[in-house]
Every structure is written in structure tokens, then in C-alpha cells.
Write a protein that holds these residues in place. Structure first.
Motif, PDB file in Angstrom:
ATOM      1  N   LYS A   1      39.412  17.399 -44.851  1.00 52.90           N
ATOM      2  CA  LYS A   1      39.495  15.978 -44.504  1.00 52.90           C
ATOM      3  C   LYS A   1      39.530  15.105 -45.759  1.00 52.90           C
ATOM      4  O   LYS A   1      40.223  14.085 -45.802  1.00 52.90           O
ATOM      5  CB  LYS A   1      38.293  15.589 -43.639  1.00 52.90           C
ATOM      6  N   LYS A   2      38.796  15.502 -46.765  1.00 53.51           N
ATOM      7  CA  LYS A   2      38.723  14.711 -47.990  1.00 53.51           C
ATOM      8  C   LYS A   2      39.969  14.908 -48.851  1.00 53.51           C
ATOM      9  O   LYS A   2      40.418  13.961 -49.522  1.00 53.51           O
ATOM     10  CB  LYS A   2      37.467  15.102 -48.780  1.00 53.51           C
ATOM     11  N   TYR A   3      40.523  16.114 -48.821  1.00 55.06           N
ATOM     12  CA  TYR A   3      41.705  16.448 -49.619  1.00 55.06           C
ATOM     13  C   TYR A   3      42.785  16.992 -48.686  1.00 55.06           C
ATOM     14  O   TYR A   3      42.975  18.209 -48.579  1.00 55.06           O
ATOM     15  CB  TYR A   3      41.346  17.470 -50.698  1.00 55.06           C
ATOM     16  N   PRO A   4      43.488  16.125 -47.972  1.00 56.71           N
ATOM     17  CA  PRO A   4      44.373  16.562 -46.897  1.00 56.71           C
ATOM     18  C   PRO A   4      45.574  17.393 -47.331  1.00 56.71           C
ATOM     19  O   PRO A   4      46.273  17.946 -46.481  1.00 56.71           O
ATOM     20  CB  PRO A   4      44.825  15.243 -46.248  1.00 56.71           C
ATOM     21  N   ASP A   5      45.811  17.516 -48.635  1.00 52.74           N
ATOM     22  CA  ASP A   5      46.893  18.368 -49.110  1.00 52.74           C
ATOM     23  C   ASP A   5      46.414  19.772 -49.469  1.00 52.74           C
ATOM     24  O   ASP A   5      47.212  20.584 -49.945  1.00 52.74           O
ATOM     25  CB  ASP A   5      47.570  17.743 -50.346  1.00 52.74           C
ATOM     26  N   THR A   6      45.132  20.047 -49.231  1.00 55.24           N
ATOM     27  CA  THR A   6      44.551  21.305 -49.690  1.00 55.24           C
ATOM     28  C   THR A   6      43.728  21.948 -48.583  1.00 55.24           C
ATOM     29  O   THR A   6      43.046  21.261 -47.826  1.00 55.24           O
ATOM     30  CB  THR A   6      43.644  21.063 -50.918  1.00 55.24           C
ATOM     31  N   HIS A   7      43.769  23.265 -48.517  1.00 49.26           N
ATOM     32  CA  HIS A   7      42.947  23.993 -47.556  1.00 49.26           C
ATOM     33  C   HIS A   7      41.533  24.136 -48.121  1.00 49.26           C
ATOM     34  O   HIS A   7      41.360  24.403 -49.315  1.00 49.26           O
ATOM     35  CB  HIS A   7      43.533  25.375 -47.289  1.00 49.26           C
ATOM     36  N   PRO A   8      40.495  23.971 -47.297  1.00 48.63           N
ATOM     37  CA  PRO A   8      39.122  24.129 -47.800  1.00 48.63           C
ATOM     38  C   PRO A   8      38.886  25.482 -48.450  1.00 48.63           C
ATOM     39  O   PRO A   8      38.159  25.578 -49.445  1.00 48.63           O
ATOM     40  CB  PRO A   8      38.261  23.963 -46.543  1.00 48.63           C
ATOM     41  N   LEU A   9      39.470  26.537 -47.890  1.00 46.10           N
ATOM     42  CA  LEU A   9      39.251  27.875 -48.456  1.00 46.10           C
ATOM     43  C   LEU A   9      39.760  27.961 -49.891  1.00 46.10           C
ATOM     44  O   LEU A   9      39.143  28.619 -50.738  1.00 46.10           O
ATOM     45  CB  LEU A   9      39.950  28.926 -47.591  1.00 46.10           C
ATOM     46  N   THR A  10      40.879  27.320 -50.148  1.00 48.94           N
ATOM     47  CA  THR A  10      41.435  27.336 -51.498  1.00 48.94           C
ATOM     48  C   THR A  10      40.453  26.725 -52.492  1.00 48.94           C
ATOM     49  O   THR A  10      40.241  27.256 -53.592  1.00 48.94           O
ATOM     50  CB  THR A  10      42.767  26.570 -51.537  1.00 48.94           C
ATOM     51  N   LEU A  11      39.833  25.623 -52.099  1.00 53.17           N
ATOM     52  CA  LEU A  11      38.881  24.948 -52.981  1.00 53.17           C
ATOM     53  C   LEU A  11      37.660  25.817 -53.257  1.00 53.17           C
ATOM     54  O   LEU A  11      37.189  25.916 -54.397  1.00 53.17           O
ATOM     55  CB  LEU A  11      38.459  23.621 -52.358  1.00 53.17           C
ATOM     56  N   PHE A  12      37.129  26.457 -52.203  1.00 52.28           N
ATOM     57  CA  PHE A  12      35.966  27.327 -52.393  1.00 52.28           C
ATOM     58  C   PHE A  12      36.335  28.569 -53.209  1.00 52.28           C
ATOM     59  O   PHE A  12      35.568  28.994 -54.084  1.00 52.28           O
ATOM     60  CB  PHE A  12      35.385  27.742 -51.041  1.00 52.28           C
ATOM     61  N   ARG A  13      37.494  29.151 -52.913  1.00 56.19           N
ATOM     62  CA  ARG A  13      37.878  30.379 -53.612  1.00 56.19           C
ATOM     63  C   ARG A  13      38.039  30.133 -55.103  1.00 56.19           C
ATOM     64  O   ARG A  13      37.659  30.984 -55.927  1.00 56.19           O
ATOM     65  CB  ARG A  13      39.172  30.925 -53.005  1.00 56.19           C
ATOM     66  N   GLU A  14      38.577  28.982 -55.463  1.00 51.24           N
ATOM     67  CA  GLU A  14      38.749  28.656 -56.877  1.00 51.24           C
ATOM     68  C   GLU A  14      37.419  28.466 -57.584  1.00 51.24           C
ATOM     69  O   GLU A  14      37.313  28.712 -58.792  1.00 51.24           O
ATOM     70  CB  GLU A  14      39.610  27.402 -57.016  1.00 51.24           C
TER      71      GLU A  14
END
Length: 376
Positions: free
Chosen positions: A278-291
């Protein structure tokens, strides 16, 4: 479940041959244990056990059927570590030493099918069912609308010890690990919330203060068991339904700290794996956590995963394993069937007779009527 307006789904990534191979490959944890594949049974509320917190044959049969069906990790329903932390009637407990033998029955049944058992342990906090517990609910802060009192230092010290003792019971019963339930607006999530937690002492304020309880719980649980006993955490990355006051950047920071404290996997609760942040609508939450997380820390998720293609897309977004909920209820042998060409999972509605044939007891069948269209 509260109705929410979701952002537009992200485009699905192209599924690689590596993802197809990986989903049925072993998943390794720090400490040495491994799961046989990347398919987990999600923790599922079912209200099927007894009033005193003891195990019912119906609950045992449901869990064992999913182990027999090829799920490599069997998570239990959320099980309360304290009497005043019970969230609903018929909840299988882990708050007393007398329950160790019940958990041993579950561990033996699951291990007979070469699967791991990971009880999900929790305290409901302000969401506790006071009619069941007979005690006033408490949380990080008082809330007059629900007659919730603020936790005292004694409450906090006791619940940390309760989580540690529950972890020890799971270990003594032969379980392979535990998952701390820090999601869905329950106690640990309530302390993390920047809106529900209004404390001004060391348990509130900044994220460092609000995350102190879940971190102290992790450290206390880790100290109770050997290094090869798996301890993970389920987190809500952002607000949804009963989860209020949770920011994804803070969730990622909390997950990072918890890994430093001894967490061996992070389970991100996504109600729909096909939606972006919701905060970064161009990105999947999993991608953010995995990084953000170390490469050897498995990232697990759940949410609207029905088909094999759904599961593979989720791996491509950054998950290392997927936890199936409603699709595992309808398809107890999903992992075995998914190996067959042309696999299509059974989808709702299902009749009560079909659900009984899938090892749901009558109470669980009635509970599933809460999900619109699931029971015909």
C-alpha cells in the motif's frame, strides 16, 4: 474479515524453471533442520478442541491429514500461551504442562509423514475472549470502548515468561519449532502498533520501544531451546482488518532485528499475495522484505494461493515457501496432487459432507460458514 479497497495487482512475473524445481525442493533453516518442500499448512482457526485447552481428535485428524497429503510444515492454529490470552472458544492451548502429552500426539502424527510440526504461539491481548477467560483483557494501552486495561510491568514480565515456557513445552513434546504470532492485531502486534500503543515508558514511543516486547519474547524463547529448534515470527507488513498502526518500513526493521535476536524464518501475512504494498504501490511487499533479510533466512507468506501457478508466482516475488490456508482445507493433498500434470485444485463451495471427508470436524465445518461461499 473487514472489506478493504486494494490497489491494482502487480503484473505477474514470468515463472522460471528454477521456481518450478525449487517449490518441491528442501528448505533449510539455520540450526540444521530442513523441510522436505516449500509447501506449508497455514495456521488456521478452527475452534475444534476442548474448553480446557486440550486436544480433540477432530483437530488432530485435520492436521495429520495435511501432513499425509504432502505439506512439509504443519503449523497449528494460534495456541494461547496464557489463560488470559485465549482468543476464541475451542482453542487448543499450550499454557500448561498438562498439555505437553497432547502436543506429543500431534508431533508423532505429523512426523509419521516426514513433516515438521511448528505450533503458532500467541496471546490475544485486547482481542482476548473475556467470556472464555473470565478475565479483563489487557494490551499495550487501555481502550475504554473494549474495556481493555493497560499492561503493567508485572503483566509484561509474566507474558514473556509464558511465551518462553510455551516454547519449552513445544520442544519437550517433540515439535520442531514455534512461530511467534506477531500479526493480525494480537498482543505482540498491538505493542508494535504506533496507534494502539500509546505508552510513554520503555515499552512504547519509538519503534525501538514498541518492538521491545516481541524482541524480548524472541530472546526468552531462544534461550529455552537448542539452536536447532526453529523459532520464527509471523508479522503483518501493513494495516489490514484488525491490524492497525503498522507501517511496512517499521515491519521490515522489526524483522531485521528479530533475525539478529534469533529468528530463523519470517512469515509475512499477506491477505492477497497478488497485491502490491500500500505504501509502495509499484513494489511487492515480499520483494522489500527479501532484499532486507539475510539470504539464509526463509521468507514465508500466505494469501489467496490456490493453484500451483499462484504458488510459483509468489516464489518469483521473493518468497522461499508458501503457506496454504483455505486451499489446504479444500485440498488436503494439494502438494501431492500439484506434482501431477494439469492439476486444478478443488475450489469452494464445498458441501458439509465434502468437508467432513477432508477431515474437518463438525465444529470446523460450521466455522467455515463465516467465509462467504465456502460451504454450500
Amino acid at each position: 474479515m473487514t472489506s478493504q479497497t486494494s490497489p491494482s495487482p502487480l503484473p505477474n512475473p514470468e515463472i522460471s524453471d528454477a521456481a518450478r524445481e525449487r517449490i518441491f525442493s528442501p528448505l533449510h533453516f539455520r540450526g540444521g533442520r530442513k523441510a522436505q518442500n516449500r509447501l506449508w499448512l497455514a495456521p488456521l482457526t478452527n475452534q475444534s478442541s476442548h474448553e480446557d485447552g486440550s486436544l480433540s481428535d477432530d483437530e488432530l485428524a485435520f492436521l495429520e491429514a495435511r501432513a499425509a497429503g504432502g505439506f512439509s510444515v504443519i503449523e497449528s492454529c494460534a495456541t494461547h500461551v496464557s489463560r488470559d490470552g485465549q482468543g476464541w472458544p475451542g482453542e487448543f492451548g499450550i499454557f500448561d504442562d498438562r498439555l505437553v502429552d497432547d502436543w506429543r500426539r500431534v508431533a508423532d502424527a505429523v512426523h509419521a509423514h516426514d513433516a515438521l510440526l511448528i505450533p503458532q504461539i500467541f496471546h490475544a491481548g485486547e482481542r482476548a475472549n473475556t467470556e472464555v477467560s473470565g478475565q479483563q483483557a489487557w494490551s499495550a494501552s487501555a481502550h475504554e470502548e473494549r474495556d481493555v486495561r493497560a499492561a503493567t510491568e508485572a503483566d509484561i514480565a509474566r507474558v514473556i515468561d509464558d511465551f518462553a515456557r510455551a516454547t519449552r513445552r513445544a520442544y519437550e513434546a517433540g515439535a520442531d519449532g514455534v512461530e511467534l504470532h506477531g500479526a493480525h492485531g494480537y498482543l505482540l502486534c498491538q505493542f508494535l502498533s504506533h496507534t494502539r500503543n500509546q505508552r510513554t515508558d520503555r515499552w512504547g514511543g519509538s519503534l525501538q520501544g514498541r518492538s521491545r516486547l516481541i524482541r524480548e519474547v524472541m530472546k526468552a524463547c531462544r534461550a529455552e531451546v537448542p539452536d536447532d529448534f526453529i523459532i520464527g515470527v509471523r508479522l503483518s507488513p501493513e494495516d489490514f482488518g484488525a491490524t492497525i498502526g503498522i507501517d511496512i518500513d517499521e515491519s521490515i526493521q522489526t524483522a531485521t532485528w528479530l533475525v539478529e535476536d534469533g529468528a530463523q524464518f519470517i512469515h509475512i501475512s499477506l491477505w492477497d499475495v497478488f497485491q502490491p504494498s500500500k505504501k509502495y504501490p509499484d513494489t511487492h511487499p515480499l520483494t522489500l522484505f527479501r532484499e532486507a533479510l539475510p539470504a539464509d533466512i526463509p521468507l514465508i507468506t500466505a494469501g489467496h494461493i490456490w493453484s500451483l501457478n499462484d504458488a510459483l508466482v509468489t516464489l518469483e516475488h521473493g518468497a522461499d515457501a508458501v503457506a496454504l490456508g483455505r486451499s489446504a482445507i479444500a485440498n488436503p493433498d494439494w502438494p501431492r496432487q500439484a506434482r501431477q500434470p494439469g492439476f486444478e485444485p478443488r475450489r469452494p463451495p464445498l458441501s458439509p459432507e465434502e468437508l467432513r471427508a477432508r477431515a474437518l470436524g463438525p465444529i470446523f465445518v460450521d466455522y467455515m460458514r463465516n467465509w462467504k461461499g465456502f460451504v454450500s
